[in-house]
Scaffold this motif. Structure first.
Motif, PDB file in Angstrom:
ATOM      1  N   ASN A 155       5.693  -7.649  -6.352  1.00  0.00           N
ATOM      2  CA  ASN A 155       4.636  -6.705  -5.990  1.00  0.00           C
ATOM      3  C   ASN A 155       4.761  -5.379  -6.731  1.00  0.00           C
ATOM      4  N   THR A 158       0.109  -4.597  -8.072  1.00  0.00           N
ATOM      5  CA  THR A 158      -0.877  -5.155  -7.156  1.00  0.00           C
ATOM      6  C   THR A 158      -2.136  -4.300  -7.134  1.00  0.00           C
ATOM      7  N   ASP A 159      -3.076  -4.680  -6.262  1.00  0.00           N
ATOM      8  CA  ASP A 159      -4.305  -3.902  -6.095  1.00  0.00           C
ATOM      9  C   ASP A 159      -4.110  -2.687  -5.198  1.00  0.00           C
ATOM     10  N   ASP A 160      -2.957  -2.562  -4.598  1.00  0.00           N
ATOM     11  CA  ASP A 160      -2.672  -1.431  -3.716  1.00  0.00           C
ATOM     12  C   ASP A 160      -2.755  -0.124  -4.515  1.00  0.00           C
ATOM     13  N   SER A 163       0.546   0.988  -5.729  1.00  0.00           N
ATOM     14  CA  SER A 163       1.357   0.081  -6.541  1.00  0.00           C
ATOM     15  C   SER A 163       2.079   0.851  -7.637  1.00  0.00           C
ATOM     16  N   GLN A 190       0.406 -10.388 -12.367  1.00  0.00           N
ATOM     17  CA  GLN A 190       1.094  -9.112 -12.178  1.00  0.00           C
ATOM     18  C   GLN A 190       1.906  -8.736 -13.418  1.00  0.00           C
TER      19      GLN A 190
END
Length: 244
Positions: A155, A158-160, A163, A190
């Motif tokens: 992770n 990511t789309d966060d 990130s 990723q």
């Protein structure tokens, strides 16, 4: 290798840590070693000592210090025990990006303040969640981190909105990332996103995939792979020796 126990002041209270150094007289280049999800334990002290034997002063901080005197995890059984798995994942989930960045400033400052450490810049390395912490430290302490390594982290792109790959344009360190083959936390998309972010930001970097499972570098995990661990030590030593 010599070991000194430390107490580091953070905005959320004092945190235990240890400094592992080579034999002989320093000062030596400083490195922060970020633990995997299992936290500080014998396997991580052994890794810090190994890195110290390569010629570095290594800070091993307790990233779970907000949990007080927490009980160590048995990494051979933790994911098979529902209660222990829940406890571990709760502690992992408590390490939100803001807190990681706050602690990173404290760790870097404390390491550079040690008389055994030659400044003005350090290296960082980390495993699993610690690999993300390593990259976040490089992105939030750019003037003080010269080399950053991340091993079998997930992770990272990511789309966060938080990130860690979104910090690429702030990183001034040389970056080395080694992912694990068939790791659900670090799929091909990723990897491509991370490489694109680092490349677009002009960060000198290497991203590789080891033919091993997630957790390959840490001796007390079921996924430990001796050949991959040795490869990781060689890559880490090259990175740190070249840039510190």
């Amino acid at each position: 290798m010599p070991r000194t126990d430390l107490t580091i002041a953070t905005p959320d209270g004092d945190a235990p840590a240890s400094l592992h150094t080579p034999d002989g007289d320093g000062p030596w280049p400083g490195v922060i070693l970020y633990v995997d999800a299992g936290g500080v334990r014998r396997a991580m002290h052994d890794m810090a000592a190994h890195l110290a034997a390569l010629g570095f002063a290594v800070l091993l901080p307790d990233v779970y210090h907000r949990h007080g005197d927490w009980a160590p995890f048995d990494m051979s059984t933790v994911f098979a025990d529902d209660a222990e798995r829940e406890r571990l994942m709760g502690m992992v989930g408590s390490l939100e990006p803001r807190l990681v960045a706050v602690d990173a400033e404290a760790w870097v400052t404390a390491l550079l303040d040690q008389p055994e450490v030659a400044g003005p810049r350090i290296g960082v390395t980390g495993y699993c969640m610690g690999g993300v912490m390593s990259l976040r430290t490089a992105g939030t302490q750019p003037e003080r981190v010269a080399a950053a390594a991340s091993f079998h982290a997930g992770n990272v792109a990511t789309d966060d909105p938080a990130s860690v790959h979104r910090l690429a344009d702030r990183i001034r360190a040389t970056v080395y990332v080694a992912g694990a083959e068939n790791d659900r936390g670090f799929p091909d998309e990723q990897r491509a996103r991370l490489e694109a972010a680092l490349g677009d930001a002009g960060v000198e970097h290497t991203v590789e995939i080891y033919p091993a499972a997630h957790g390959f570098a840490v001796a007390d995990t079921p996924a430990h792979d001796a050949a991959a661990e040795q490869r990781h030590w060689e890559a880490l030593h090259r990175l740190l020796a070249a840039h510190l």
